[in-house]
Design an enzyme around this catalytic site. Structure first.
Site, short mmCIF file in Angstrom:
data_model
loop_
_atom_site.label_atom_id
_atom_site.label_comp_id
_atom_site.label_asym_id
_atom_site.label_seq_id
_atom_site.Cartn_x
_atom_site.Cartn_y
_atom_site.Cartn_z
N LYS A 32 0.07 4.27 -0.31
CA LYS A 32 -0.60 5.45 0.25
C LYS A 32 -0.35 6.66 -0.66
O LYS A 32 -0.28 6.49 -1.87
CB LYS A 32 -0.15 5.68 1.70
N GLU A 81 -5.63 -5.06 10.36
CA GLU A 81 -4.62 -4.03 10.62
C GLU A 81 -4.96 -3.28 11.90
O GLU A 81 -5.78 -2.35 11.87
CB GLU A 81 -4.57 -3.03 9.46
N GLY A 131 4.85 1.26 4.80
CA GLY A 131 6.17 1.88 4.68
C GLY A 131 7.20 1.02 3.96
O GLY A 131 7.92 1.49 3.06
N GLY A 183 2.25 2.08 10.81
CA GLY A 183 3.26 3.15 10.72
C GLY A 183 3.95 3.48 12.03
O GLY A 183 4.59 4.52 12.15
N ASN A 241 0.87 -1.18 0.00
CA ASN A 241 0.00 0.00 0.00
C ASN A 241 0.91 1.23 0.00
O ASN A 241 1.49 1.56 1.03
CB ASN A 241 -0.88 -0.05 1.26
P1 PGA Z 1 2.69 0.18 7.68
O1 PGA Z 1 1.25 0.44 7.01
O2 PGA Z 1 3.24 -1.09 7.08
O3 PGA Z 1 3.51 1.39 7.29
O4 PGA Z 1 2.48 0.06 9.14
C1 PGA Z 1 0.38 -0.63 6.76
C2 PGA Z 1 -0.91 -0.13 6.16
O5 PGA Z 1 -1.37 0.96 6.53
O6 PGA Z 1 -1.51 -0.79 5.29
#
Ligand code: PGA
Length: 256
Positions: free
Chosen positions: A10, A164, A231, A170, A8
């Protein structure tokens, strides 16, 4: 069942760095025994889907509207994502639920729209830190699932679910392995009671601070059907390492 390793991106990525990242990734994950997917911003979808055509890496969107077309300034329909080359779409991510006030009912309408357009949805659920501290995580996640997945998908649901925990996204923090295994078992039970037999085959991804150093342990847990990666999906080597960890889990399972 093959695991799905989904990235993802984002609100990150421009044409030049997106193309470079995908170029590296394509090489690094070819031939692996897992499905690999990137969900870049909508501005990059068509270009990256064209770049990835014929490769093992699939492409998805990060959200879609409930309608096919119409007067909805700034929105993108599932059919448009499909037209741009997407095969998947992330729905109900906690950032959408928080930033855009998306309710379970909206996520359910989007899930229907995605399936109608031929996309496989990745429906996200997860509790906040306060909800976990209060011991409400099972009720919260169960409620989100039942509210977000149309029950008539009992005939078969083409998508996946991503667990999640909001507090793990994050932050570099993850639940314990025991907590992930417990929640995935709870999600499986809820899927089967909501969708019947169709609920048994739905892959359940874990997401929230997945990185190369924890991927092998998380992906080896019972009923973890892959990972949704934020990330670490922006660094080709890291994302590829997570896909390789999934491949190793598949190889170990085959070896018995
Ligand atoms: P992250 O995000 O791996 O940066 O924690 C995961 C997500 O929001 O799908």
């Amino acid at each position: 069942m093959r695991q799905l390793i989904a990235g993802n991106w984002k609100m990150n990525g421009r044409l030049a760095d997106g193309a470079a990242l995908v170029g590296k990734l394509q090489q690094a994950v070819s031939g692996l025994e897992c499905d690999v997917l990137i969900c870049p911003p909508a501005t990059l979808l068509h270009t990256l889907a064209a770049q990835l055509a014929g490769s093992a890496v699939q492409v998805g969107g990060q959200d879609c509207h409930t309608k096919v077309s119409g007067a909805h300034t700034g929105d993108i329909s599932a059919a448009m994502l499909r037209d741009a080359g997407a095969a998947w779409v992330i729905l109900g991510h906690s950032e959408r639920r928080t930033d855009h006030g998306e309710s379970d009912a909206m996520v359910q309408a989007k899930t229907r729209a995605a399936v109608a357009a031929g996309l496989s949805p990745i429906v996200c659920v997860g509790e906040t830190e306060a909800e976990r501290v209060a011991g409400a995580q099972d009720a919260v996640v169960g409620g989100q699932l039942i509210g977000s997945l149309p029950q008539d998908f009992a005939q078969g649901y083409a998508g996946v679910v991503a667990y999640e925990p909001v507090w793990a996204i994050g932050t570099g923090r993850t639940p314990s392995e025991a907590d992930v295994a417990q929640m995935h078992a709870h999600i499986r039970k809820t899927l089967v009671s909501h969708l019947g037999e169709a609920g048994r085959g739905v892959r359940i991804l874990y997401g929230g601070s997945v990185k190369p150093s924890n991927a092998a342990a998380l992906l080896a847990l019972p009923d973890v059907g892959g990972a949704l990666v934020g990330g670490a999906a922006l660094v080709a080597d890291d994302f590829a390492a997570i896909a390789h960890a999934s491949h190793a889990v598949a190889a170990a399972a085959r070896a018995g």
